[in-house]
Write a protein that holds these residues in place. Sequence first.
Motif, PDB file in Angstrom:
ATOM      1  N   PRO A  29       0.833  -1.204   0.000  1.00 18.87           N
ATOM      2  CA  PRO A  29       0.000   0.000   0.000  1.00 18.87           C
ATOM      3  C   PRO A  29       0.867   1.252   0.000  1.00 18.87           C
ATOM      4  O   PRO A  29       1.976   1.261   0.551  1.00 18.87           O
ATOM      5  N   ASP A  30       0.374   2.289  -0.630  1.00 26.98           N
ATOM      6  CA  ASP A  30       1.188   3.492  -0.723  1.00 26.98           C
ATOM      7  C   ASP A  30       0.452   4.739  -0.248  1.00 26.98           C
ATOM      8  O   ASP A  30       0.968   5.842  -0.388  1.00 26.98           O
ATOM      9  N   LEU A  31      -0.735   4.576   0.284  1.00 27.53           N
ATOM     10  CA  LEU A  31      -1.494   5.751   0.651  1.00 27.53           C
ATOM     11  C   LEU A  31      -2.276   5.458   1.924  1.00 27.53           C
ATOM     12  O   LEU A  31      -2.840   4.378   2.068  1.00 27.53           O
ATOM     13  N   PHE A  32      -2.262   6.407   2.852  1.00 33.17           N
ATOM     14  CA  PHE A  32      -3.075   6.210   4.040  1.00 33.17           C
ATOM     15  C   PHE A  32      -3.711   7.525   4.447  1.00 33.17           C
ATOM     16  O   PHE A  32      -3.264   8.607   4.053  1.00 33.17           O
ATOM     17  N   ALA A  33      -4.769   7.391   5.220  1.00 36.42           N
ATOM     18  CA  ALA A  33      -5.479   8.570   5.699  1.00 36.42           C
ATOM     19  C   ALA A  33      -5.345   8.643   7.209  1.00 36.42           C
ATOM     20  O   ALA A  33      -5.212   7.621   7.877  1.00 36.42           O
ATOM     21  N   THR A  34      -5.345   9.864   7.742  1.00 38.00           N
ATOM     22  CA  THR A  34      -5.306  10.017   9.188  1.00 38.00           C
ATOM     23  C   THR A  34      -6.365  11.016   9.618  1.00 38.00           C
ATOM     24  O   THR A  34      -6.803  11.861   8.845  1.00 38.00           O
ATOM     25  N   GLY A  35      -6.754  10.888  10.880  1.00 36.98           N
ATOM     26  CA  GLY A  35      -7.672  11.850  11.463  1.00 36.98           C
ATOM     27  C   GLY A  35      -7.082  12.346  12.764  1.00 36.98           C
ATOM     28  O   GLY A  35      -6.392  11.601  13.452  1.00 36.98           O
ATOM     29  N   SER A  36      -7.372  13.593  13.113  1.00 30.92           N
ATOM     30  CA  SER A  36      -6.804  14.142  14.331  1.00 30.92           C
ATOM     31  C   SER A  36      -7.896  14.358  15.365  1.00 30.92           C
ATOM     32  O   SER A  36      -9.078  14.271  15.058  1.00 30.92           O
ATOM     33  N   TRP A  37      -7.472  14.645  16.596  1.00 30.25           N
ATOM     34  CA  TRP A  37      -8.459  14.906  17.645  1.00 30.25           C
ATOM     35  C   TRP A  37      -7.914  15.954  18.601  1.00 30.25           C
ATOM     36  O   TRP A  37      -6.729  16.261  18.599  1.00 30.25           O
ATOM     37  N   ASP A  38      -8.795  16.496  19.374  1.00 28.89           N
ATOM     38  CA  ASP A  38      -8.460  17.393  20.478  1.00 28.89           C
ATOM     39  C   ASP A  38      -7.991  18.773  20.047  1.00 28.89           C
ATOM     40  O   ASP A  38      -7.560  19.566  20.867  1.00 28.89           O
ATOM     41  N   ASN A  39      -8.023  19.075  18.778  1.00 30.26           N
ATOM     42  CA  ASN A  39      -7.714  20.436  18.345  1.00 30.26           C
ATOM     43  C   ASN A  39      -9.007  21.189  18.157  1.00 30.26           C
ATOM     44  O   ASN A  39     -10.067  20.599  17.991  1.00 30.26           O
ATOM     45  N   GLU A  40      -8.878  22.503  18.101  1.00 27.33           N
ATOM     46  CA  GLU A  40     -10.072  23.265  17.735  1.00 27.33           C
ATOM     47  C   GLU A  40     -10.383  23.049  16.280  1.00 27.33           C
ATOM     48  O   GLU A  40     -11.520  23.134  15.831  1.00 27.33           O
ATOM     49  N   ASP A  41      -9.337  22.782  15.513  1.00 22.65           N
ATOM     50  CA  ASP A  41      -9.490  22.605  14.092  1.00 22.65           C
ATOM     51  C   ASP A  41      -8.926  21.243  13.728  1.00 22.65           C
ATOM     52  O   ASP A  41      -7.725  21.098  13.484  1.00 22.65           O
ATOM     53  N   ASN A  42      -9.770  20.232  13.723  1.00 22.90           N
ATOM     54  CA  ASN A  42      -9.280  18.897  13.417  1.00 22.90           C
ATOM     55  C   ASN A  42      -9.275  18.652  11.921  1.00 22.90           C
ATOM     56  O   ASN A  42     -10.072  19.248  11.190  1.00 22.90           O
ATOM     57  N   ARG A  43      -8.398  17.758  11.500  1.00 24.54           N
ATOM     58  CA  ARG A  43      -8.290  17.545  10.074  1.00 24.54           C
ATOM     59  C   ARG A  43      -8.272  16.074   9.723  1.00 24.54           C
ATOM     60  O   ARG A  43      -7.754  15.246  10.466  1.00 24.54           O
ATOM     61  N   VAL A  44      -8.839  15.782   8.570  1.00 27.75           N
ATOM     62  CA  VAL A  44      -8.691  14.468   7.963  1.00 27.75           C
ATOM     63  C   VAL A  44      -7.683  14.652   6.840  1.00 27.75           C
ATOM     64  O   VAL A  44      -7.859  15.526   5.994  1.00 27.75           O
ATOM     65  N   SER A  45      -6.626  13.875   6.855  1.00 29.97           N
ATOM     66  CA  SER A  45      -5.544  14.079   5.885  1.00 29.97           C
ATOM     67  C   SER A  45      -5.251  12.802   5.134  1.00 29.97           C
ATOM     68  O   SER A  45      -5.457  11.707   5.659  1.00 29.97           O
ATOM     69  N   VAL A  46      -4.757  12.978   3.929  1.00 28.74           N
ATOM     70  CA  VAL A  46      -4.352  11.826   3.121  1.00 28.74           C
ATOM     71  C   VAL A  46      -2.871  11.961   2.845  1.00 28.74           C
ATOM     72  O   VAL A  46      -2.397  13.019   2.439  1.00 28.74           O
ATOM     73  N   TRP A  47      -2.134  10.890   3.060  1.00 27.28           N
ATOM     74  CA  TRP A  47      -0.687  10.907   2.908  1.00 27.28           C
ATOM     75  C   TRP A  47      -0.265   9.835   1.921  1.00 27.28           C
ATOM     76  O   TRP A  47      -0.886   8.787   1.819  1.00 27.28           O
ATOM     77  N   SER A  48       0.843  10.109   1.255  1.00 27.56           N
ATOM     78  CA  SER A  48       1.376   9.055   0.411  1.00 27.56           C
ATOM     79  C   SER A  48       2.762   8.691   0.909  1.00 27.56           C
ATOM     80  O   SER A  48       3.494   9.532   1.425  1.00 27.56           O
ATOM     81  N   VAL A  49       3.053   7.438   0.801  1.00 31.87           N
ATOM     82  CA  VAL A  49       4.376   6.960   1.181  1.00 31.87           C
ATOM     83  C   VAL A  49       5.108   6.655  -0.092  1.00 31.87           C
ATOM     84  O   VAL A  49       4.633   5.867  -0.886  1.00 31.87           O
ATOM     85  N   GLY A  50       6.254   7.267  -0.280  1.00 32.18           N
ATOM     86  CA  GLY A  50       6.953   7.176  -1.560  1.00 32.18           C
ATOM     87  C   GLY A  50       7.345   5.764  -1.905  1.00 32.18           C
ATOM     88  O   GLY A  50       7.518   4.914  -1.036  1.00 32.18           O
ATOM     89  N   ASP A  51       7.514   5.511  -3.190  1.00 34.97           N
ATOM     90  CA  ASP A  51       8.033   4.212  -3.614  1.00 34.97           C
ATOM     91  C   ASP A  51       9.484   4.113  -3.223  1.00 34.97           C
ATOM     92  O   ASP A  51      10.179   5.107  -3.083  1.00 34.97           O
ATOM     93  N   VAL A  52       9.966   2.922  -3.097  1.00 35.15           N
ATOM     94  CA  VAL A  52      11.373   2.713  -2.788  1.00 35.15           C
ATOM     95  C   VAL A  52      12.233   3.301  -3.885  1.00 35.15           C
ATOM     96  O   VAL A  52      13.310   3.823  -3.661  1.00 35.15           O
ATOM     97  N   GLY A  53      11.707   3.237  -5.097  1.00 38.41           N
ATOM     98  CA  GLY A  53      12.507   3.696  -6.227  1.00 38.41           C
ATOM     99  C   GLY A  53      12.776   5.180  -6.244  1.00 38.41           C
ATOM    100  O   GLY A  53      13.710   5.656  -6.846  1.00 38.41           O
ATOM    101  N   SER A  54      11.915   5.919  -5.540  1.00 39.22           N
ATOM    102  CA  SER A  54      12.091   7.372  -5.644  1.00 39.22           C
ATOM    103  C   SER A  54      12.890   7.919  -4.477  1.00 39.22           C
ATOM    104  O   SER A  54      12.691   9.013  -4.010  1.00 39.22           O
ATOM    105  N   ALA A  55      13.782   7.109  -3.964  1.00 40.02           N
ATOM    106  CA  ALA A  55      14.582   7.569  -2.821  1.00 40.02           C
ATOM    107  C   ALA A  55      15.544   8.650  -3.249  1.00 40.02           C
ATOM    108  O   ALA A  55      15.917   8.753  -4.413  1.00 40.02           O
ATOM    109  N   GLY A  56      15.916   9.456  -2.319  1.00 42.60           N
ATOM    110  CA  GLY A  56      16.901  10.514  -2.589  1.00 42.60           C
ATOM    111  C   GLY A  56      18.282   9.906  -2.776  1.00 42.60           C
ATOM    112  O   GLY A  56      18.456   8.704  -2.834  1.00 42.60           O
TER     113      GLY A  56
END
Lengths: 374, 599
Positions: A29-56
């Motif tokens: 899998p290369d993509l995950f979502a997160t949710g936050s709590w306890d802030n006044e402004d909570n966010r649902v975020s989507v993140w991608s995890v880079g492929d191994v091939g695109s390493a620096g």
Amino acid sequence: MEEVCARFVSQKISKARWRPLPAAALQPPDLFATGSWDNEDNRVSVWSVGDVGSAGLNGEYQGEPQLLCDIRHNGDVMDMQFLDQERIVVASSTGSVTIFRHHQNNQTLSASHRWENAHYHADQYTACGGAACTGVICNNPEIVTVGEDGRINLFRADQKDAVRTIDNADSSTLHAVTFLRTTEILTVNSIGQLKIWDFRQQRNEPAQIFSLTGDRVPLHCVDRHPSQQHIVATGGQDGMLSIWDIRQGTMPVSLLNAHEAEMWEVHFHPSNPDHLFTCSEDGSLWHWDTSTDVSEKPSFLHQGGRSTAYISHSTINQSVVSAWLSNDPTKDRMEITNLIPNQTLSVNTLDVLGPCLVYGTDAEAIYVNRQLFA
Amino acid sequence: HLTAVTPGPVSITWGEEANPHLTTTSFQALSSAWDPAYLVLTQPPTMLTAGSIHRYTEEGLTPIALFQVSKNYRSVIRACMEDMHQAAISTRDSALQSQYSIQVICTGPLLLRLLDWVQLHICDVDNMVREVLSSENPSKHKLFWNVVDIFVLQGRMDEARHLLSKEAIANPTSMNMYKILDDLMKKMPVPSLGNTQTLTEMELKWQHWHEECQRYLQDGTFASNSHMESICKILLGDENAILEKKELMTTWYHFLVTRLLYSHPTVKPMELRFYAQSSMDMFLGEESSPEPLDTILMAAFEFELHQVIKECSVALSNWWFVAHLTDLLDHCKLLQSHNLYFGSNMREFLLLEYASGLFSHPSLWQLGVDYFDHCPEYGRVYLELHIERIPLNTEQKALKVLRICEQRQMHEQVRSICKIMAMKALRNNRLGSALSWSIRAKDAAFATLISDRFLKDYCERGCFSDLDLIDNLGPSMLLSDRLTFLGKYREFHRLYGEKRFSEAARLLLMLMTAHIAPCSFWMTLLTDALPLLEQKEVIFSAEQTYELMRCLEDLTAGKLNRQKFQDDDVETMKVEMLRLALARNLARVIVKEGTLEGS
């Protein structure tokens, strides 16, 4: 080189979920979502995890999660589940349930549907106080939610109103829900009960009730074995992991002393169900491994301590094959490893898919391990 | 190599700057929980906890190592600042001060440290530098000479020379001038870290070099190129020449450092204050008066630690900087902490203030707990007061707060929080939740309250609500008498439903005679006994019937005293029926018991 990538995100993470892979996919899998709590402004975020091939150049940026998009969320994110490749269902502490759509082309999130008062308290003083929606589970297109109001809702993704609502299904708070079969769900509540509900039945009563022996410690999480559907694992407020066989008896098959504080999530690995993962308020994340062939056991790259322990199970019935239920001493080796070397604040959530593990903490960080069985 | 990531789009790799003794732990402790948004709100990073610093000093990190830690920390701040260049000026203030504070503690050649500091701090010019360096033909860029000047002002000789070489290539006519200037810059003596030369040696060399520069200037070597001439003047420490570059330096302390670099490179910390005051006066001139930040810096240059703390407390909008600075100084034993009259010392006072501030933030309260833990005298009391006032909008948050209390044996707070949650649940008619909270707090009184609610519901509706709860009370039934009664009463109903009448009868009687049942419920219990009495088969034995009669008499005697008039008819009728049923049962049972078996 570290296999666990940390990312500090300046919001406390309450839920993290991998996007499910298409059926025949081979890549991790290369993509995950997160949710936050306890802030006044909570966010649902989507993140991608880079492929191994695109390493620096020297592999520094390998696997580091990159924020793709996020969207404001009203209330704490209490639970989250991917409905399909593009839609995420999020349960809120305000009592509403929202479906967010992730637009791949321009990398944005938008709210595509919301059930505003999915969970509420009918209070004599206020018209309708919201009650937190504590758990959500999906089986496209059906969505089941449970909340602090003891209510169970069955929604369909395309319908405005609930298909079915069981009011006052439970006199205490329902903490988590999962599917047992396509028409049956499992719920756990704050008086230590595991209940099976059958939607084919018209009456608003559970089909079956299981309780813990001894003290009715609240149960916080539940998960079903991916292939053997009679095996269910739950985690309690005292950090105890209970394994149940729902075909027989009303009490757990094993009780395993695990964490020192509330166990927030328990997950069987979807493709390697001999592996179980739990995370807790005490800041630890444990990997339970009952794969019986010790010599061929994959070696994990950990900084944490390893402990191999004989766990004595208090079993009631031993006619099953699964390592989770057996009490055969020679096979009774369960390797338990703490995957976090230095514990600070609570690990609120974890998700595991393929060789990848993601977990989020109250220390405002997300961790990704893409070589779980390396 | 430590690779770590900060929030926001910036990633930092610690290369040579990393102190190999720093573990990932301590590093993470430094840079975690960092929110650029916080910087904007002038609420600086929060994870530099007292605890982590304490850990460092325990591990025997010297002030130098501590300085490295702070340097890394500052780099991260700088990266964040670069990223948020448009953010409020106050972010720079807090960063500056954190940098400066560590200056005070450090050792090593002062000038080098000051140069370092200036370079890290003044990031306004970085954009300009980047622009020029990345352009195709740097020497033709209109800001080229500005950038060279900046490098010279900040003592970055190598970079200045590098740029100048480009200019020399582009303008072969000035090759001669360039060579001389380059040579001068290369030869400039600087105090080295290694301390291979003594101070006198260094001063001699410097004097010699200074004279050489002077000669070249007076010879008119650079007369044709005003830029190079002014650079030479700067090298000579000509204050006017340096002051001409005011906009490039932007602040008086930059001016101070440059001035020191080119006129007093061997300055000692104690001498700083003299130069500081004059620099500030020269730079600011007549127009502006010192700002609060300037006063703080002046106090710092004079090594008046208490003054610094005082000025910071007054000038800054939150306690972050002052609290951490004081804590650091305290750990390095640089702060003479005298007891304040209300008992704690300054370090603790400031930490308490800061932590209290954290509790007013929706999500930072968890960090505040850590800070209070490190205040030995008043921390616990403060924590006890604050933790009860955290708004608990979900059960999960309440559970986390409770866990914190339980870990610190704050039993009073546990009870109080559980009571709040239980009351909320009760008001929302979530009896099971309310019970679960009272079990957590082991609160017998509340359990009694809940049981009374259940019983009241039963009386009103004739059936139990929430059977799943009552049927499955388990050992928690013993928490309160009323709860035990509830459980047993429900069991009675169940036995009756399963037609196990004699067991039901026995249980019913036991409930009354063992005084498990509250008096108010006795009437209901007796009424429940009626169907049992009316059964075809005799269930109650003679003994039991006598007991029942006694209970009835006790009940009616008590009632007569209270003189209830409302339900008089109904009550009297009930009592009459009971008496009749009891008498009939007694009659039958006496006969039955008197009959010999088999005869």
